[in-house]
Write a protein that holds these residues in place. Structure first.
Motif, PDB file in Angstrom:
ATOM      1  N   GLU A 160       0.827  -1.197   0.000  1.00 12.16           N
ATOM      2  CA  GLU A 160       0.000   0.000   0.000  1.00 12.16           C
ATOM      3  C   GLU A 160       0.865   1.254   0.000  1.00 12.16           C
ATOM      4  O   GLU A 160       1.936   1.282   0.598  1.00 12.16           O
ATOM      5  N   ASP A 161       0.383   2.287  -0.702  1.00 14.16           N
ATOM      6  CA  ASP A 161       1.047   3.590  -0.828  1.00 14.16           C
ATOM      7  C   ASP A 161       2.310   3.544  -1.654  1.00 14.16           C
ATOM      8  O   ASP A 161       3.022   4.546  -1.771  1.00 14.16           O
ATOM      9  N   VAL A 162       2.624   2.397  -2.267  1.00 20.03           N
ATOM     10  CA  VAL A 162       3.740   2.313  -3.200  1.00 20.03           C
ATOM     11  C   VAL A 162       3.193   2.446  -4.612  1.00 20.03           C
ATOM     12  O   VAL A 162       2.221   1.782  -4.978  1.00 20.03           O
ATOM     13  N   ILE A 163       3.809   3.321  -5.406  1.00 24.72           N
ATOM     14  CA  ILE A 163       3.370   3.518  -6.786  1.00 24.72           C
ATOM     15  C   ILE A 163       3.764   2.284  -7.581  1.00 24.72           C
ATOM     16  O   ILE A 163       4.955   1.989  -7.744  1.00 24.72           O
ATOM     17  N   GLU A 164       2.784   1.543  -8.078  1.00 23.72           N
ATOM     18  CA  GLU A 164       3.049   0.258  -8.733  1.00 23.72           C
ATOM     19  C   GLU A 164       3.253   0.370 -10.227  1.00 23.72           C
ATOM     20  O   GLU A 164       3.613  -0.611 -10.886  1.00 23.72           O
ATOM     21  N   TYR A 182      11.909   2.193  -5.316  1.00 22.69           N
ATOM     22  CA  TYR A 182      10.458   2.303  -5.454  1.00 22.69           C
ATOM     23  C   TYR A 182      10.019   3.685  -4.990  1.00 22.69           C
ATOM     24  O   TYR A 182      10.697   4.349  -4.203  1.00 22.69           O
ATOM     25  N   TRP A 183       8.870   4.105  -5.484  1.00 19.81           N
ATOM     26  CA  TRP A 183       8.316   5.415  -5.189  1.00 19.81           C
ATOM     27  C   TRP A 183       7.109   5.273  -4.285  1.00 19.81           C
ATOM     28  O   TRP A 183       6.298   4.359  -4.448  1.00 19.81           O
ATOM     29  N   VAL A 184       6.993   6.185  -3.325  1.00 20.25           N
ATOM     30  CA  VAL A 184       5.824   6.225  -2.445  1.00 20.25           C
ATOM     31  C   VAL A 184       5.062   7.520  -2.720  1.00 20.25           C
ATOM     32  O   VAL A 184       5.644   8.532  -3.138  1.00 20.25           O
ATOM     33  N   ARG A 185       3.756   7.484  -2.498  1.00 20.90           N
ATOM     34  CA  ARG A 185       2.912   8.639  -2.826  1.00 20.90           C
ATOM     35  C   ARG A 185       3.112   9.789  -1.849  1.00 20.90           C
ATOM     36  O   ARG A 185       3.089  10.949  -2.237  1.00 20.90           O
ATOM     37  N   ARG A 186       3.274   9.471  -0.571  1.00 16.44           N
ATOM     38  CA  ARG A 186       3.412  10.506   0.454  1.00 16.44           C
ATOM     39  C   ARG A 186       4.588  10.161   1.364  1.00 16.44           C
ATOM     40  O   ARG A 186       4.768   8.987   1.721  1.00 16.44           O
ATOM     41  N   PRO A 187       5.358  11.149   1.764  1.00 15.87           N
ATOM     42  CA  PRO A 187       6.557  10.874   2.567  1.00 15.87           C
ATOM     43  C   PRO A 187       6.310  10.912   4.066  1.00 15.87           C
ATOM     44  O   PRO A 187       7.243  11.162   4.821  1.00 15.87           O
ATOM     45  N   TYR A 188       5.096  10.684   4.509  1.00  5.73           N
ATOM     46  CA  TYR A 188       4.772  10.911   5.917  1.00  5.73           C
ATOM     47  C   TYR A 188       5.097   9.699   6.805  1.00  5.73           C
ATOM     48  O   TYR A 188       5.277   9.855   8.001  1.00  5.73           O
ATOM     49  N   LYS A 189       5.146   8.493   6.232  1.00  5.07           N
ATOM     50  CA  LYS A 189       5.424   7.287   7.029  1.00  5.07           C
ATOM     51  C   LYS A 189       6.499   6.464   6.327  1.00  5.07           C
ATOM     52  O   LYS A 189       6.272   5.332   5.930  1.00  5.07           O
ATOM     53  N   LEU A 190       7.665   7.057   6.199  1.00  5.29           N
ATOM     54  CA  LEU A 190       8.728   6.410   5.436  1.00  5.29           C
ATOM     55  C   LEU A 190       9.217   5.133   6.104  1.00  5.29           C
ATOM     56  O   LEU A 190       9.437   4.118   5.439  1.00  5.29           O
ATOM     57  N   LEU A 191       9.404   5.160   7.416  1.00  6.44           N
ATOM     58  CA  LEU A 191       9.899   3.980   8.115  1.00  6.44           C
ATOM     59  C   LEU A 191       8.880   2.848   8.069  1.00  6.44           C
ATOM     60  O   LEU A 191       9.238   1.678   7.850  1.00  6.44           O
ATOM     61  N   ALA A 192       7.598   3.165   8.248  1.00  9.32           N
ATOM     62  CA  ALA A 192       6.561   2.128   8.202  1.00  9.32           C
ATOM     63  C   ALA A 192       6.457   1.523   6.807  1.00  9.32           C
ATOM     64  O   ALA A 192       6.324   0.295   6.653  1.00  9.32           O
ATOM     65  N   LEU A 193       6.547   2.353   5.766  1.00  3.88           N
ATOM     66  CA  LEU A 193       6.487   1.833   4.402  1.00  3.88           C
ATOM     67  C   LEU A 193       7.720   0.993   4.081  1.00  3.88           C
ATOM     68  O   LEU A 193       7.603  -0.051   3.419  1.00  3.88           O
ATOM     69  N   ARG A 194       8.867   1.416   4.554  1.00  4.36           N
ATOM     70  CA  ARG A 194      10.085   0.637   4.317  1.00  4.36           C
ATOM     71  C   ARG A 194       9.983  -0.729   4.990  1.00  4.36           C
ATOM     72  O   ARG A 194      10.348  -1.754   4.394  1.00  4.36           O
ATOM     73  N   LEU A 228       7.211  -2.292   5.678  1.00  4.02           N
ATOM     74  CA  LEU A 228       6.188  -3.061   4.967  1.00  4.02           C
ATOM     75  C   LEU A 228       6.754  -3.691   3.703  1.00  4.02           C
ATOM     76  O   LEU A 228       6.483  -4.871   3.402  1.00  4.02           O
ATOM     77  N   VAL A 229       7.544  -2.944   2.945  1.00  6.04           N
ATOM     78  CA  VAL A 229       8.134  -3.483   1.721  1.00  6.04           C
ATOM     79  C   VAL A 229       9.129  -4.594   2.044  1.00  6.04           C
ATOM     80  O   VAL A 229       9.156  -5.637   1.381  1.00  6.04           O
ATOM     81  N   GLN A 230       9.963  -4.410   3.059  1.00  3.92           N
ATOM     82  CA  GLN A 230      10.939  -5.446   3.411  1.00  3.92           C
ATOM     83  C   GLN A 230      10.251  -6.718   3.895  1.00  3.92           C
ATOM     84  O   GLN A 230      10.715  -7.830   3.615  1.00  3.92           O
ATOM     85  N   THR A 231       9.147  -6.572   4.616  1.00  6.79           N
ATOM     86  CA  THR A 231       8.399  -7.755   5.038  1.00  6.79           C
ATOM     87  C   THR A 231       7.829  -8.494   3.841  1.00  6.79           C
ATOM     88  O   THR A 231       7.866  -9.738   3.777  1.00  6.79           O
ATOM     89  N   ALA A 232       7.294  -7.750   2.866  1.00  6.19           N
ATOM     90  CA  ALA A 232       6.753  -8.385   1.666  1.00  6.19           C
ATOM     91  C   ALA A 232       7.859  -9.082   0.870  1.00  6.19           C
ATOM     92  O   ALA A 232       7.650 -10.189   0.334  1.00  6.19           O
ATOM     93  N   VAL A 233       9.038  -8.478   0.775  1.00  7.50           N
ATOM     94  CA  VAL A 233      10.155  -9.105   0.073  1.00  7.50           C
ATOM     95  C   VAL A 233      10.580 -10.384   0.782  1.00  7.50           C
ATOM     96  O   VAL A 233      10.843 -11.426   0.158  1.00  7.50           O
ATOM     97  N   TRP A 234      10.629 -10.357   2.097  1.00  9.63           N
ATOM     98  CA  TRP A 234      11.013 -11.550   2.859  1.00  9.63           C
ATOM     99  C   TRP A 234      10.015 -12.681   2.640  1.00  9.63           C
ATOM    100  O   TRP A 234      10.397 -13.845   2.464  1.00  9.63           O
ATOM    101  N   ASP A 235       8.716 -12.344   2.651  1.00  6.54           N
ATOM    102  CA  ASP A 235       7.697 -13.379   2.444  1.00  6.54           C
ATOM    103  C   ASP A 235       7.785 -13.975   1.045  1.00  6.54           C
ATOM    104  O   ASP A 235       7.575 -15.189   0.856  1.00  6.54           O
TER     105      ASP A 235
END
Length: 334
Positions: free
Chosen positions: A223-227, A261-273, A275-282
């Motif tokens: 979520e919030d990653v420009i796909e 990767y690009w995110v739409r809003r820079p307000y939760k950079l650590l949470a988005l990072r 989230l992406v690393q968890t998805a990559v691990w899975d």
């Protein structure tokens, strides 16, 4: 013998209250003779000026805000109007109190010369504040990050300092001298889209092509990653909007991949990072995936040129495990 006749003395019709009107300046002069009366008059005018400035700000706030595009400049102008009104009433009060302006100017000059060294940092901050307002590095509401790692939203810009509402729910007051001399990142000046980077290492035995595809798919599903979509333009360069995984370099323990990767809003950079690393691990942890994330291994090899290694292994017994034949004084009983 002719005698002169005197002209009649003109009579003045008394006006009701005339004696009171003529005596008002005298009453006021007697009032100013009391100790502290002059200061009270000046304070009264200053208080009246503060009250008038409040209503003036309410009256002029909307027109000035519409006049200036930048909110920080509009607020600075309104502060200047308020200070000018208070100073105008203050000088009027000084004149009404019978205090000579020349003496005050002389006293202020001497006082300024004495405390000039103390006020120098404040004056420097005000001058830097003017440069900050003119250079427009950020605006109220922008998300910024300073050189010391302070990150948050700009809440207010004054001539002396910039107030930042940090992501930790605290206020950081940064002097404008620091703002002008320090490195400042603006995440939301024109385009809120922000590019982030994650480094992933896979082993040399892995299917690197499959690993790149899975990493890109994992980031695009977050979520919030420009796909996808049109390329994002930065200056004269264009970059793909969808997540892209590149081969960065060949390391000692594996192939280093770099995900951008690009995110739409820079307000939760650590949470988005995260989230992406968890998805990559899975994605890479699936049993059907021929990809392994390595970790450093070290092997110590001894041969005839390595010398001699004297190794002694001794079993360590717990403190409660004691020999029953040993006496309380530590001896063995013999």
């Amino acid at each position: 013998m002719q005698t002169g006749t005197s002209s009649p003395t003109p009579t003045r019709t008394p006006v009701p209250g005339d004696g009171l009107v003529r005596s008002l300046p005298g009453y006021y002069a007697d009032f100013l003779a009391f100790p502290g009366a002059r200061a009270a008059v000046v304070l009264l005018f200053i208080g009246l000026g503060a009250l008038v400035s409040r209503y003036a700000i309410r009256l002029l706030g909307r027109p000035i805000a519409q006049r200036f595009v930048r909110q920080s400049v509009a607020q600075t102008v309104l502060r200047g109007v308020r200070v000018a009104i208070v100073l105008l009433f203050g000088f009027t009060g000084i004149g009404a109190a019978g205090i000579e302006i020349g003496n005050i100017v002389l006293s202020v000059t001497v006082f300024s010369a004495v405390v000039g060294i103390v006020l120098a940092p404040i004056v420097a901050s005000i001058v830097n504040g003017l440069f900050v307002l003119a250079d427009q590095p950020f605006e109220i509401g922008d998300m910024v990050e300073f050189g010391d790692g302070t990150r948050g939203f700009v809440d207010d810009i004054t001539l002396r300092y910039t107030k930042v509402f940090t992501l930790d729910n605290t206020f950081a007051v940064v002097p404008n001298s620091v703002v002008r001399e320090d490195k400042v990142k603006n995440f939301s000046a024109e385009d809120e889209r922000t590019r982030l980077t994650i480094d992933v290492t896979v082993s040399y035995e892995s299917d690197v092509g499959q690993a790149r595809r899975l990493i890109e798919r994992a980031a695009a599903d977050c979520e919030d990653v420009i796909e996808g979509g049109p390329d994002i333009r930065i200056g004269t360069a264009r970059y793909p909007a969808s997540p892209t995984c590149y081969i960065d370099r060949f390391g000692d323990h594996g192939v280093h991949l770099k995900l951008r990767y690009w995110v739409r809003r820079p307000y939760k950079l650590l949470a988005l990072r995260s989230l992406v690393q968890t998805a990559v691990w899975d994605q890479l942890a699936d049993d059907d995936v021929d990809v392994t994330i390595p970790y450093p291994h070290q092997h110590h090899v001894f041969d005839e040129t390595s010398g001699t290694a004297d190794v002694h292994v001794e079993r360590h017994r717990p403190p409660r495990e004691r020999d029953p034949r040993r006496s309380a004084d530590g001896s063995d009983g013999n």
